[in-house]
Design a protein around this motif. Structure first.
Motif, mmCIF file in Angstrom:
data_model
loop_
_atom_site.group_PDB
_atom_site.id
_atom_site.type_symbol
_atom_site.label_atom_id
_atom_site.label_comp_id
_atom_site.label_asym_id
_atom_site.label_seq_id
_atom_site.Cartn_x
_atom_site.Cartn_y
_atom_site.Cartn_z
ATOM 1 N N GLY A 72 0.913 -1.245 -0.178
ATOM 2 C CA GLY A 72 0.047 0.018 -0.026
ATOM 3 C C GLY A 72 0.782 1.231 0.001
ATOM 4 N N ALA A 73 0.327 2.283 -0.448
ATOM 5 C CA ALA A 73 0.859 3.555 -0.452
ATOM 6 C C ALA A 73 0.128 4.555 0.232
ATOM 7 N N PHE A 74 0.388 5.415 1.026
ATOM 8 C CA PHE A 74 -0.153 6.487 1.819
ATOM 9 C C PHE A 74 0.363 7.907 1.790
ATOM 10 N N MET A 75 -0.438 8.876 1.626
ATOM 11 C CA MET A 75 0.160 10.502 1.562
ATOM 12 C C MET A 75 -0.852 11.346 1.721
ATOM 13 N N VAL A 76 -0.765 12.442 1.703
ATOM 14 C CA VAL A 76 -1.766 13.528 1.683
ATOM 15 C C VAL A 76 -1.348 14.397 0.413
ATOM 16 N N ILE A 77 -2.390 14.562 -0.431
ATOM 17 C CA ILE A 77 -2.388 15.276 -1.740
ATOM 18 C C ILE A 77 -3.082 16.700 -1.509
ATOM 19 N N LYS A 78 -2.184 17.789 -1.643
ATOM 20 C CA LYS A 78 -2.782 19.099 -1.322
ATOM 21 C C LYS A 78 -3.364 19.641 -2.680
ATOM 22 N N ASN A 79 -4.176 20.530 -2.732
ATOM 23 C CA ASN A 79 -4.493 21.061 -3.936
ATOM 24 C C ASN A 79 -4.748 22.344 -3.733
ATOM 25 N N ASP A 80 -4.052 23.251 -3.928
ATOM 26 C CA ASP A 80 -3.889 24.906 -3.792
ATOM 27 C C ASP A 80 -4.589 25.627 -4.632
ATOM 28 N N SER A 81 -5.316 24.800 -5.824
ATOM 29 C CA SER A 81 -5.871 25.345 -7.017
ATOM 30 C C SER A 81 -7.212 25.691 -6.529
ATOM 31 N N GLY A 82 -7.822 26.548 -7.162
ATOM 32 C CA GLY A 82 -9.303 26.832 -6.949
ATOM 33 C C GLY A 82 -10.333 26.143 -7.677
ATOM 34 N N THR A 83 -9.608 25.000 -8.518
ATOM 35 C CA THR A 83 -10.282 24.079 -9.068
ATOM 36 C C THR A 83 -10.329 22.617 -8.565
ATOM 37 N N ALA A 84 -11.333 22.076 -8.735
ATOM 38 C CA ALA A 84 -11.153 20.651 -8.131
ATOM 39 C C ALA A 84 -10.517 19.701 -9.191
ATOM 40 N N ASP A 85 -9.966 18.812 -8.804
ATOM 41 C CA ASP A 85 -9.300 17.900 -9.788
ATOM 42 C C ASP A 85 -9.432 16.282 -9.198
ATOM 43 N N LYS A 86 -9.030 15.448 -9.980
ATOM 44 C CA LYS A 86 -9.263 13.981 -9.588
ATOM 45 C C LYS A 86 -7.753 13.365 -9.825
ATOM 46 N N LEU A 87 -7.474 12.384 -8.785
ATOM 47 C CA LEU A 87 -6.418 11.672 -8.913
ATOM 48 C C LEU A 87 -6.866 10.452 -10.036
ATOM 49 N N THR A 88 -6.279 10.091 -10.956
ATOM 50 C CA THR A 88 -6.704 9.317 -11.980
ATOM 51 C C THR A 88 -5.901 8.107 -12.371
ATOM 52 N N GLY A 89 -4.798 8.144 -11.690
ATOM 53 C CA GLY A 89 -3.835 7.107 -11.881
ATOM 54 C C GLY A 89 -2.386 7.108 -11.239
ATOM 55 N N VAL A 90 -1.751 6.075 -11.077
ATOM 56 C CA VAL A 90 -0.366 5.952 -10.624
ATOM 57 C C VAL A 90 0.342 5.109 -11.352
ATOM 58 N N THR A 91 1.699 5.141 -11.728
ATOM 59 C CA THR A 91 2.413 4.476 -12.220
ATOM 60 C C THR A 91 3.904 4.461 -11.310
ATOM 61 N N SER A 92 4.571 3.303 -11.612
ATOM 62 C CA SER A 92 5.966 3.331 -10.627
ATOM 63 C C SER A 92 6.573 1.909 -11.238
ATOM 64 N N PRO A 93 8.174 1.944 -11.309
ATOM 65 C CA PRO A 93 8.641 0.914 -11.856
ATOM 66 C C PRO A 93 8.753 -0.347 -11.086
ATOM 67 N N LEU A 94 8.033 -0.285 -9.900
ATOM 68 C CA LEU A 94 8.106 -1.333 -8.834
ATOM 69 C C LEU A 94 7.068 -2.361 -9.243
ATOM 70 N N SER A 95 5.921 -1.837 -9.967
ATOM 71 C CA SER A 95 4.833 -2.748 -10.379
ATOM 72 C C SER A 95 4.173 -2.155 -11.671
ATOM 73 N N ASP A 96 3.729 -2.936 -12.423
ATOM 74 C CA ASP A 96 2.882 -2.697 -13.589
ATOM 75 C C ASP A 96 1.386 -2.672 -13.327
ATOM 76 N N ASP A 97 0.913 -2.850 -12.079
ATOM 77 C CA ASP A 97 -0.542 -2.853 -11.925
ATOM 78 C C ASP A 97 -0.683 -2.058 -10.352
ATOM 79 N N LEU A 98 -0.704 -0.629 -10.571
ATOM 80 C CA LEU A 98 -1.114 0.049 -9.427
ATOM 81 C C LEU A 98 -2.476 0.598 -9.285
ATOM 82 N N GLN A 99 -3.174 0.612 -8.461
ATOM 83 C CA GLN A 99 -4.707 0.740 -8.345
ATOM 84 C C GLN A 99 -4.960 1.594 -7.291
ATOM 85 N N ILE A 100 -6.068 2.445 -7.584
ATOM 86 C CA ILE A 100 -6.682 3.452 -6.685
ATOM 87 C C ILE A 100 -7.570 2.942 -5.925
ATOM 88 N N HIS A 101 -7.552 2.803 -4.638
ATOM 89 C CA HIS A 101 -8.589 1.958 -3.753
ATOM 90 C C HIS A 101 -9.315 2.948 -2.830
#
Length: 163
Positions: free
Chosen positions: A53-82
């Motif tokens: 698992g991976a854990f963190m806080v993602i802060k958006n200082d923009s006045g526009t909402a956004d979405k986390l849509t994907g994650v990549t890493s050399p450690l795995s070809d299959d990263l999932q947002i849960h």
């Protein structure tokens, strides 16, 4: 030639001023969106090479909402947002990152899962990931590999185990 240079410079300054006045109103390709910032990124040492698992806080200082849509890493070809709701974990295509707000990825809550690790990192290692967003550009993050019992340091939490 000198007058042409002056006109070109004046046009460039006008464009710069117009962009500054418009602020982060955004563009269709998202190129002008402020990149989110990440803090407290970690991965508990995996028990095996099957998942982590991976854990963190993602802060958006923009006045526009956004979405986390994907994650990549050399450690795995299959990263999932849960997403975790009612103590049930399920894969989702994205997670909301509110305008002028934050998305907390934490144990027992929403998080990132690595499936089928290519190697098993140990405490003290760093794992590189790249977060992909709907509007903002990609953000590279280094996860600190921590002890399996590490829970992170959520600044808004009053509970903790002293780590």
């Amino acid at each position: 030639m000198n007058a042409r240079t002056t006109r070109t410079l004046a046009a460039a300054l006008s464009l710069t001023a117009a962009l500054a006045i418009s602020g982060c109103s955004g563009s269709e390709d998202g190129a002008s969106e402020a990149a989110p910032t990440v803090s407290g990124a970690f991965m508990p040492q995996p028990v095996n090479d099957k998942m982590a698992g991976a854990f963190m806080v993602i802060k958006n200082d923009s006045g526009t909402a956004d979405k986390l849509t994907g994650v990549t890493s050399p450690l795995s070809d299959d990263l999932q947002i849960h997403e975790t709701k009612n103590q049930k974990m399920q894969q989702v295509p994205s997670l909301d990152v509110p305008a002028n707000g934050e998305l907390k990825l934490e144990r027992g809550g929403d998080h990132i899962m690595f499936m089928g690790l290519k190697s098993t990192p140990t405490v003290g290692d760093k794992v590189t990931i790249e977060l992909r967003f709907e509007k903002a550009g990609p953000v590279k993050v280094e996860l600190d590999v921590k002890e399996r019992t590490y829970t992170g340091q959520a600044p808004t939490s009053t509970a903790g185990n002293g780590h």
